[in-house]
Design an enzyme around this catalytic site. Structure first.
Site, short mmCIF file in Angstrom:
data_model
loop_
_atom_site.label_atom_id
_atom_site.label_comp_id
_atom_site.label_asym_id
_atom_site.label_seq_id
_atom_site.Cartn_x
_atom_site.Cartn_y
_atom_site.Cartn_z
N LYS A 98 0.76 -1.04 -0.04
CA LYS A 98 -0.03 -0.05 -0.02
C LYS A 98 1.02 1.27 0.08
CE LYS A 98 -3.88 1.84 2.74
NZ LYS A 98 -5.00 1.64 3.72
N SER A 173 -9.73 1.84 2.90
CA SER A 173 -8.89 2.52 1.96
C SER A 173 -7.65 1.72 1.34
CB SER A 173 -8.15 3.44 2.80
OG SER A 173 -7.23 2.66 3.87
N SER A 197 -10.19 -0.99 7.28
CA SER A 197 -9.49 -0.83 5.64
C SER A 197 -8.56 -2.11 5.01
CB SER A 197 -8.42 0.43 5.74
OG SER A 197 -9.41 1.54 5.39
N1 GLN Z 1 -13.24 3.81 6.45
C1 GLN Z 1 -12.83 4.22 7.67
C2 GLN Z 1 -12.17 5.58 7.85
O1 GLN Z 1 -12.44 6.18 6.78
C3 GLN Z 1 -11.61 3.28 8.15
C4 GLN Z 1 -10.41 3.60 7.17
C5 GLN Z 1 -9.17 2.74 7.66
O2 GLN Z 1 -9.59 1.83 8.31
N2 GLN Z 1 -8.14 3.23 7.25
O3 GLN Z 1 -11.70 6.07 8.58
#
Ligand code: GLN
Length: 534
Positions: A98, A173, A197
């Site tokens: 990532k 994400s 995510s």
């Molecule tokens: N969707 C959640 C957020 O926007 C979790 C994102 C994540 O786990 N990085 O914060």
């Protein structure tokens, strides 16, 4: 002789066996993956940067090691060269990172314009670990900016498609990592999970993803979002592969004081090798089914698949116990205090002086405003405002402190459940992959994507998402939640579920839109959004 395409379809552990047996070389294996990436990434956009040359050099080094090891395995031991059996499991295996895992001399943007020109002077701990294991990193994958989002649409570099339906999101994400694994561009990838995510994109792309216990993997060199919640974890196409990758990256690192000095089991080595043995391991296991996880707005098809999976586990001998996690409802509200608060502090460092982008204004404040104003996207700005507000004098007690107290209640819910059961089984995402653009104008709808995953981060626990079938032709994820440090049990349970569903028809299906990815006329996700009129 396996075809080039065929090589990409193997599991990572099968690739490892093939490399040791000399069926193919690490270079051939890599080139098979690189040619898929080259042919398909215009339409998929899973990757934000690629470095084929460095990857090929690494593959050639892996081949040299393999040849040397094959030599010693045939001849008398001299003790200095490892035998084939002693080689690391990931030697010669492609692994995607990532784009928030920093790598020396290569771009690491975290999906943000503010880091467009940033080149890290050092490697993240996990990048070092993967290098030392001989894994091959072809490049970095797309993500929501600073990992804020559930769809990968908040990337400054444009969205990623879902290999099951190119007009839908891969989740986020870590959507680039999940899409790359689902499309066979790599067998394994790294993601991070602050509120879901890893697990949510795994669910939406039909891959396996694990969010480890907080402290299991060093965050050294991971671009921070919310430091008390962030964890790094693996994606794979099956449980064993995912276990191999966690085993490679887990463990104490002096440079991250929150990484715990807890022994790391041989996750993959301890998994049963036969399906029968794996299925038998379910007998007598107590699994909790949390009522509160079948949330309002859950799609009936998703609920049906999850309940069928639970029934299959029960048929195989697991005991299913209804449990209550009464504070689940507060998970979302408290997460959206804690995560933005920590993000606002972490993102203060992007000041136009120390990292990446720097835009000149009239004076020092002008520089700061111009750099941040143009460098951050809308969602990141929203989080910084929420977080700064929640931490400001007079509001701290009412918001941040209160949220931390509710966090303790969420954790207590899990403690009480784990007094009765060995693990919890629940949906990962309330819905299947949604269309590109569908939740972009409604931040709260986007936040709800993680209703079933956020509480696990708030409590610091491990969670595994595994595919459990399709709804309307799209993958559904089953979430297994464990006690702290109990990843090994989650892998065993996941492996057992694979064994009892080994003959299911959905297991034989490849993502529906793979063929479209091969068609050079297929538009990329950015053009697709334009065509869809969003
Ligand atoms: N969707 C959640 C957020 O926007 C979790 C994102 C994540 O786990 N990085 O914060």
């Amino acid at each position: 002789m396996t075809s080039s395409r065929g090589l990409t379809r193997l599991s990572a552990h099968r690739m490892g066996a093939g490399l040791r047996a000399g069926e193919f070389s690490a270079r051939e294996l890599l080139d098979a993956h690189l040619s898929l990436i080259e042919a398909q990434d215009g339409a998929l956009h899973a990757w934000v940067s690629l470095d084929f040359e460095r990857a090929r050099e690494a593959a050639d080094r892996a081949d040299t090691t393999l040849v040397a090891a094959r030599g010693v395995s045939a001849a008398p031991r001299d003790g200095s060269t490892p035998t084939l059996d002693a080689l690391p499991r990931l030697l010669g295996i492609p692994v995607a990172l990532k784009d928030l895992v920093v790598t020396r001399g290569r771009p690491s943007t975290a999906g943000s314009r503010i880091l467009e020109s940033f080149i890290s002077p050092y490697d993240a701990h996990i990048a070092e670990r993967l290098d030392a294991a001989g894994a091959i990193v072809p490049g970095k994958t797309n993500m929501d900016e600073f990992a804020m989002g559930s769809s990968t649409e908040h990337s400054a570099w444009g969205p990623t498609g879902n290999p099951w339906a190119l007009d839908r999101v891969p989740g986020g994400s870590s959507g680039g990592s999940a899409a790359a694994v689902a499309a066979y561009h790599v067998p394994l990838a790294i993601g991070t999970d602050t509120g879901g995510s890893i697990r949510q994109p795994a669910a939406l792309t039909g891959t396996v993803g694990l969010k480890p216990t907080y402290g299991r993997v060093s965050r050294f060199g991971i671009i921070a979002f919310a430091s008390s919640l962030d964890q790094i974890g693996p994606f794979g196409r099956d449980v064993r592969d995912t276990a191999i990758l966690l085993g490679t990256i887990a463990g104490r690192d002096e440079r991250d004081s929150t990484s715990a000095p807890v022994a790391v089991p041989d996750y993959a080595g301890e998994l049963p090798s036969s399906d029968d043995e794996a299925a038998a391991s379910l007998r007598g296991v107590r699994l909790g089914l949390p009522r509160q996880y079948f949330v309002k707005g859950m799609e009936p098809g998703v609920e049906a698949r999850v309940r069928e999976a639970v029934a299959a586990l029960a048929d195989a001998g697991a005991e299913i116990v209804d449990v209550d996690l009464p504070h689940t409802d507060y998970g979302l509200a408290t997460y959206y205090i804690v995560a933005p608060a920590e993000a606002s502090a972490n993102l203060a460092r992007y000041d136009g002086i120390r990292f990446g982008r720097s835009v000149r204004g009239a004076d020092v404040l002008g520089n700061y405003l111009a750099t941040r104003g143009g460098g951050f996207g809308a969602e990141v700005k929203r989080r910084i405002m929420l977080g700064t507000y929640a931490l400001s004098a007079g509001y701290y007690d009412a918001y941040y402190l209160k949220a931390q107290k509710v966090r303790t209640l969420l954790k207590r819910d899990f403690d009480e459940a784990f007094a009765q059961v060995d693990a919890l089984v629940a949906p990962t995402s309330p819905t299947v992959a949604f269309p590109l653009g569908a939740r972009l104008d409604d931040p709260v709808a986007m936040y709800l994507s993680d209703a079933c995953t956020l509480p696990v981060n708030m409590a610091g626990l491990p969670g595994l998402s595994i595919p459990c079938g399709l709804s309307e032709g799209l993958p559904v994820g089953l979430q297994l939640i464990g006690r702290a440090w109990d990843e090994a049990r989650l892998f065993r349970l996941g492996r057992a579920y694979e064994a009892i569903t080994a003959d299911a028809k959905w297991r034989t299906l490849e993502p529906t839109d793979l063929r479209a990815l091969d068609d050079p006329a297929t538009p990329g996700p950015m053009e697709r959004v334009a065509i869809m009129g969003r």
